[in-house]
Design a protein around this motif. Structure first.
Motif, PDB file in Angstrom:
ATOM      1  N   ASP A  88      -1.476   8.015  -7.626  1.00  0.00           N
ATOM      2  CA  ASP A  88      -1.786   8.519  -8.974  1.00  0.00           C
ATOM      3  C   ASP A  88      -3.063   9.356  -8.966  1.00  0.00           C
ATOM      4  O   ASP A  88      -3.173  10.361  -9.659  1.00  0.00           O
ATOM      5  N   THR A  89      -4.041   8.960  -8.170  1.00  0.00           N
ATOM      6  CA  THR A  89      -5.328   9.660  -8.170  1.00  0.00           C
ATOM      7  C   THR A  89      -5.306  10.924  -7.316  1.00  0.00           C
ATOM      8  O   THR A  89      -5.810  11.969  -7.722  1.00  0.00           O
ATOM      9  N   TYR A  90      -4.724  10.827  -6.086  1.00  0.00           N
ATOM     10  CA  TYR A  90      -4.855  11.949  -5.147  1.00  0.00           C
ATOM     11  C   TYR A  90      -3.543  12.693  -4.897  1.00  0.00           C
ATOM     12  O   TYR A  90      -3.529  13.716  -4.210  1.00  0.00           O
ATOM     13  N   GLY A  91      -2.471  12.163  -5.403  1.00  0.00           N
ATOM     14  CA  GLY A  91      -1.180  12.832  -5.199  1.00  0.00           C
ATOM     15  C   GLY A  91      -0.389  12.178  -4.077  1.00  0.00           C
ATOM     16  O   GLY A  91      -0.946  11.493  -3.212  1.00  0.00           O
ATOM     17  N   HIS A  92       0.927  12.421  -4.102  1.00  0.00           N
ATOM     18  CA  HIS A  92       1.866  11.795  -3.173  1.00  0.00           C
ATOM     19  C   HIS A  92       1.610  12.226  -1.721  1.00  0.00           C
ATOM     20  O   HIS A  92       1.740  11.430  -0.789  1.00  0.00           O
ATOM     21  N   ALA A  93       1.216  13.515  -1.544  1.00  0.00           N
ATOM     22  CA  ALA A  93       1.020  14.026  -0.171  1.00  0.00           C
ATOM     23  C   ALA A  93      -0.125  13.278   0.506  1.00  0.00           C
ATOM     24  O   ALA A  93      -0.045  12.929   1.701  1.00  0.00           O
ATOM     25  N   PHE A 151     -10.734   8.576   4.156  1.00  0.00           N
ATOM     26  CA  PHE A 151      -9.816   9.702   3.872  1.00  0.00           C
ATOM     27  C   PHE A 151     -10.539  10.723   3.005  1.00  0.00           C
ATOM     28  O   PHE A 151     -11.347  10.360   2.135  1.00  0.00           O
ATOM     29  N   ASN A 152     -10.236  12.015   3.245  1.00  0.00           N
ATOM     30  CA  ASN A 152     -10.814  13.088   2.423  1.00  0.00           C
ATOM     31  C   ASN A 152      -9.728  13.616   1.502  1.00  0.00           C
ATOM     32  O   ASN A 152      -8.625  13.899   1.963  1.00  0.00           O
ATOM     33  N   ALA A 153     -10.050  13.755   0.218  1.00  0.00           N
ATOM     34  CA  ALA A 153      -9.092  14.390  -0.700  1.00  0.00           C
ATOM     35  C   ALA A 153      -9.836  14.904  -1.921  1.00  0.00           C
ATOM     36  O   ALA A 153     -10.767  14.239  -2.404  1.00  0.00           O
ATOM     37  N   SER A 154      -9.428  16.038  -2.388  1.00  0.00           N
ATOM     38  CA  SER A 154     -10.006  16.642  -3.595  1.00  0.00           C
ATOM     39  C   SER A 154     -11.544  16.602  -3.567  1.00  0.00           C
ATOM     40  O   SER A 154     -12.186  16.264  -4.561  1.00  0.00           O
ATOM     41  N   GLY A 155     -12.119  16.884  -2.418  1.00  0.00           N
ATOM     42  CA  GLY A 155     -13.579  16.945  -2.308  1.00  0.00           C
ATOM     43  C   GLY A 155     -14.265  15.594  -2.301  1.00  0.00           C
ATOM     44  O   GLY A 155     -15.491  15.524  -2.266  1.00  0.00           O
ATOM     45  N   THR A 156     -13.490  14.498  -2.337  1.00  0.00           N
ATOM     46  CA  THR A 156     -14.152  13.187  -2.276  1.00  0.00           C
ATOM     47  C   THR A 156     -13.575  12.387  -1.113  1.00  0.00           C
ATOM     48  O   THR A 156     -12.603  12.800  -0.475  1.00  0.00           O
ATOM     49  N   THR A 157     -14.175  11.259  -0.865  1.00  0.00           N
ATOM     50  CA  THR A 157     -13.637  10.404   0.200  1.00  0.00           C
ATOM     51  C   THR A 157     -13.270   9.049  -0.408  1.00  0.00           C
ATOM     52  O   THR A 157     -13.828   8.654  -1.436  1.00  0.00           O
ATOM     53  N   PHE A 158     -12.320   8.399   0.210  1.00  0.00           N
ATOM     54  CA  PHE A 158     -11.926   7.062  -0.268  1.00  0.00           C
ATOM     55  C   PHE A 158     -11.405   6.228   0.900  1.00  0.00           C
ATOM     56  O   PHE A 158     -11.101   6.764   1.975  1.00  0.00           O
ATOM     57  N   ASN A 159     -11.317   4.921   0.687  1.00  0.00           N
ATOM     58  CA  ASN A 159     -10.791   4.005   1.703  1.00  0.00           C
ATOM     59  C   ASN A 159      -9.670   3.168   1.090  1.00  0.00           C
ATOM     60  O   ASN A 159      -9.617   3.013  -0.130  1.00  0.00           O
ATOM     61  N   VAL A 160      -8.810   2.661   1.931  1.00  0.00           N
ATOM     62  CA  VAL A 160      -7.688   1.840   1.448  1.00  0.00           C
ATOM     63  C   VAL A 160      -7.669   0.545   2.260  1.00  0.00           C
ATOM     64  O   VAL A 160      -7.882   0.585   3.476  1.00  0.00           O
ATOM     65  N   SER A 161      -7.396  -0.561   1.605  1.00  0.00           N
ATOM     66  CA  SER A 161      -7.297  -1.822   2.358  1.00  0.00           C
ATOM     67  C   SER A 161      -5.840  -2.259   2.457  1.00  0.00           C
ATOM     68  O   SER A 161      -4.958  -1.663   1.823  1.00  0.00           O
ATOM     69  N   LEU A 162      -5.619  -3.287   3.248  1.00  0.00           N
ATOM     70  CA  LEU A 162      -4.251  -3.805   3.375  1.00  0.00           C
ATOM     71  C   LEU A 162      -4.252  -5.327   3.307  1.00  0.00           C
ATOM     72  O   LEU A 162      -5.261  -5.975   3.596  1.00  0.00           O
ATOM     73  N   SER A 163      -3.104  -5.878   2.932  1.00  0.00           N
ATOM     74  CA  SER A 163      -2.919  -7.328   2.940  1.00  0.00           C
ATOM     75  C   SER A 163      -1.796  -7.655   3.911  1.00  0.00           C
ATOM     76  O   SER A 163      -0.914  -6.818   4.148  1.00  0.00           O
ATOM     77  N   CYS A 164      -1.847  -8.889   4.430  1.00  0.00           N
ATOM     78  CA  CYS A 164      -0.886  -9.216   5.484  1.00  0.00           C
ATOM     79  C   CYS A 164      -0.463 -10.686   5.397  1.00  0.00           C
ATOM     80  O   CYS A 164      -1.296 -11.570   5.188  1.00  0.00           O
ATOM     81  N   GLY A 165       0.835 -10.921   5.533  1.00  0.00           N
ATOM     82  CA  GLY A 165       1.367 -12.284   5.609  1.00  0.00           C
ATOM     83  C   GLY A 165       1.887 -12.504   7.017  1.00  0.00           C
ATOM     84  O   GLY A 165       2.557 -11.636   7.581  1.00  0.00           O
ATOM     85  N   LEU A 166       1.583 -13.690   7.576  1.00  0.00           N
ATOM     86  CA  LEU A 166       1.860 -13.918   8.998  1.00  0.00           C
ATOM     87  C   LEU A 166       2.612 -15.215   9.198  1.00  0.00           C
ATOM     88  O   LEU A 166       2.275 -16.232   8.575  1.00  0.00           O
ATOM     89  N   VAL A 167       3.596 -15.189  10.099  1.00  0.00           N
ATOM     90  CA  VAL A 167       4.305 -16.429  10.428  1.00  0.00           C
ATOM     91  C   VAL A 167       4.572 -16.467  11.935  1.00  0.00           C
ATOM     92  O   VAL A 167       4.802 -15.421  12.547  1.00  0.00           O
ATOM     93  N   SER A 168       4.531 -17.688  12.470  1.00  0.00           N
ATOM     94  CA  SER A 168       4.832 -17.820  13.898  1.00  0.00           C
ATOM     95  C   SER A 168       6.118 -18.628  14.042  1.00  0.00           C
ATOM     96  O   SER A 168       6.329 -19.610  13.320  1.00  0.00           O
ATOM     97  N   SER A 169       6.969 -18.248  14.995  1.00  0.00           N
ATOM     98  CA  SER A 169       8.276 -18.911  15.136  1.00  0.00           C
ATOM     99  C   SER A 169       8.102 -20.384  15.504  1.00  0.00           C
ATOM    100  O   SER A 169       8.968 -21.194  15.190  1.00  0.00           O
ATOM    101  N   ASP A 170       6.984 -20.738  16.170  1.00  0.00           N
ATOM    102  CA  ASP A 170       6.854 -22.141  16.573  1.00  0.00           C
ATOM    103  C   ASP A 170       6.433 -23.048  15.417  1.00  0.00           C
ATOM    104  O   ASP A 170       6.326 -24.263  15.580  1.00  0.00           O
ATOM    105  N   ARG A 171       6.176 -22.446  14.247  1.00  0.00           N
ATOM    106  CA  ARG A 171       5.824 -23.287  13.092  1.00  0.00           C
ATOM    107  C   ARG A 171       7.021 -23.430  12.134  1.00  0.00           C
ATOM    108  O   ARG A 171       6.876 -23.923  11.024  1.00  0.00           O
TER     109      ARG A 171
END
Ligand code: GTP
Length: 552
Positions: A438-443, A502-522
């Motif tokens: 929404d802020t920087y565009g789809h590209a 990331f650089n866009a529209s003359g400014t910089t920004f960062n993005v974080s991520l979330s992660c769910g983890l599972v192990s087969s032995d559990r």
């Protein structure tokens, strides 16, 4: 390929040629015998003509590849003559006598060829370099005299999993190159003054290097002359300041992908064993993996075990025709992406056209020079691989598609059970990604998605599977990895990604991520690991995002 390997391949080829030359007198004796029988009877019986035609056909195809060029040409002529007789054209007695005499003259052509005649020359330079197998982190030498920029770049590239060594002068960088060759030399090129880091100095460095270095230019210039100077200095990348790090990483990654791609897998089906072994040596020397079979009955098993990308089929095989084998391969939907080319002495265009109509795509005619064989096989195998990757890979990121990563997770789960070693599965999702779009565009959003894909590829092992599961959602499967190790890796990844600017529209920004983890032995045996990882991801989001949560 090293000179030892080159020497070894040459010796193998010479041995094959000697073996072939040793067999030739008996081949010719058989031919002479078959042709002499023609004198006795008129009209010529088919049972005499058929084997004679086959023998000449085979000889025409193989002799050229082993350096007996004239023998190949003469056999081809005789083959064509017999073909006409087979087609119903009746020769005169004088013509038959002339033919028999000419067949006897073929023997002279063996001696006329110089021993180990290099009619076929091993092809250097086509080899697909298979390297860096044990290098976890690719090495970059950064030549930059602006210390602030150097520190920033070093941090950003380290976050993407590269090992970066910084040098301020070209001499220091060159001395380092002399000791350990880097994967890339990243140079902030100065175009003005008599700078020691001008494009001419880089070009001179390239001249001095044993093999060209993968040089990437960083510069403030964005004009034709500057690009041209980069090309002349052998640059593989060119980036104008301010730098877009994900784009730079994208360039490095594409170069590495080119250098690291695994060897093409080629299956040769040919009953002319010596000739097929010659092709095998030539193709292996060019960096490919080759399997040979002379009995078409083995084709199904080899297709299943070897997974060739290209099948080279002789047309005339024992028990069946090459085009029947092609059709048989095409009956299995799993092998639709495998390229099939005929490699045969058949010179009749109609027969060739018919064969191509039945399952195969292409026709290569024997005798074929080593150079042509390697280039023809390379082009076809590359197309087959490209097609296969296009089907299995997501077009934005190059990662496995939703269907393929699901399949991989299942396979790894079964493997883990068999080996008794756990597989960890992680579901990763970008945080507040809608805001980025929404802020920087789809590209720009797409660029963020690609950056995460690059980071995953850089950081994870070759044996790990990575897929784009949905829009901004990714799945990774880490075989033979326990929860503690997986959590460390994924947390490290999470931190690195959050640090990417990331650089866009003359400014910089960062993005974080979330992660769910599972192990087969559990989990219990048949558990759906993806569903469990998704629940853990949901918790990671609910607990505030930018975190890795293990399944309960
Ligand atoms: N640029 C780009 N955006 C995509 C792509 N696929 C999905 N998206 C966008 O990803 C966004 C996902 O938004 P949401 O599911 O609301 O999630 P979110 O904003 O990341 O919020 P949380 O996941 O709750 O942190 C939507 O705006 C989609 O349009 C893609 O290929 N490219």
């Amino acid at each position: 390929m090293s000179s030892d390997a080159q020497q070894h391949a040459l010796e193998q080829l010479q041995n094959l040629r000697r073996e072939y030359a040793a067999k030739l007198p008996s081949v010719l004796t058989k031919l002479e015998h078959s042709s002499e029988q023609l004198n006795a009877e008129q009209p010529l019986p088919l049972e005499l003509l058929q084997p004679l035609y086959q023998e000449l056909h085979k000889l025409a195809g193989s002799a050229g590849s082993f350096g007996f060029a004239e023998l190949s040409v003469q056999s081809r002529e005789k083959e064509q003559l017999v073909k006409k007789w087979l087609g119903g054209e009746a020769p005169t007695t004088a013509e038959v006598a002339e033919f028999v005499a000419a067949v006897q003259q073929l023997r002279v052509l063996i001696d006329a060829s110089a021993p180990d005649d290099a009619a076929n020359v091993l092809v250097a330079g086509h080899s697909q370099a298979v390297q860096l197998a044990d290098a976890d982190r690719h090495l970059i030498y950064l030549l930059e005299d602006d210390l602030d920029l150097a520190a920033e770049l070093q941090l950003a590239l380290t976050n993407f999993g590269y090992r970066v060594e910084h040098y301020v002068t070209l001499d220091a960088a060159e001395a380092a190159v002399g000791k350990v060759r880097p994967d890339f030399l990243l140079v902030d090129v100065m175009f003005s003054g008599d700078s020691r880091t001008g494009p001419e100095s880089i070009a001179a460095l390239q001249e001095r290097a044993i093999d060209p270095l993968s040089v990437v230019f960083i510069t403030a210039r964005d004009d034709f002359d500057a690009y041209l100077a980069a090309v002349r200095a052998g640059a593989v990348g060119y980036f104008v300041k301010p730098l877009d790090i994900p784009q730079l990483v994208n360039c490095l990654e594409s170069q590495l992908k080119l250098a690291q791609s695994s060897p093409y897998r080629i299956l040769i089906v040919d009953d002319d064993v010596l000739l097929a072994r010659h092709y095998k040596v030539v193709l292996e020397h060019a960096g490919m993996r080759v399997e040979l079979i002379s009995d078409p009955r083995e084709v199904l098993e080899v297709m299943r075990d070897f997974h060739p990308e290209l099948v080279l089929l002789d047309l005339h095989l024992p028990e069946c025709r090459g085009y029947e084998v092609a059709q048989l391969i095409r009956l299995n939907p799993d092998w639709l992406r495998v390229a099939i080319a005929y490699l045969s002495s058949e010179s009749d265009e109609q027969v060739q056209a018919n064969a191509v109509g039945y399952g195969g795509e292409d026709f290569l005619t024997k005798p074929i020079s080593d150079l042509r064989l390697v280039s023809a096989v390379c082009v076809r195998a590359a197309r087959s691989r490209q097609l296969s990757e296009a089907i299995d890979r997501d077009s934005l990121t190059g990662l496995l598609t939703h269907a393929r990563i699901k399949e991989r997770v299942n396979i790894e789960q079964q493997r883990a059970r068999r080996l008794g070693k756990p597989v960890c599965v992680a579901m990763i999702d970008l945080d507040h990604f809608k805001n980025v779009n929404d802020t920087y565009g789809h590209a720009i959003g797409d660029r963020v998605i690609r950056a995460l894909a690059q980071l995953l590829r850089q950081r994870l092992r070759q044996t790990d599977s990575i897929g784009r599961y949905g829009g901004e959602e990714f799945v990774v499967a880490l075989p033979e990895c326990d929860t503690a190790a997986a959590k460390l890796i994924l947390n490290d990844l999470r931190e690195s990604f959050a640090a990417v600017t990331f650089n866009a529209s003359g400014t910089t920004f960062n993005v974080s991520l979330s992660c769910g983890l599972v192990s087969s032995d559990r989990c219990a045996g048949g558990s759906n690991l993806l569903e469990i990882a998704d629940q853990a991801l949901y918790r990671a989001k609910a607990e505030g995002r930018n975190r890795v949560c293990e399944a309960n």
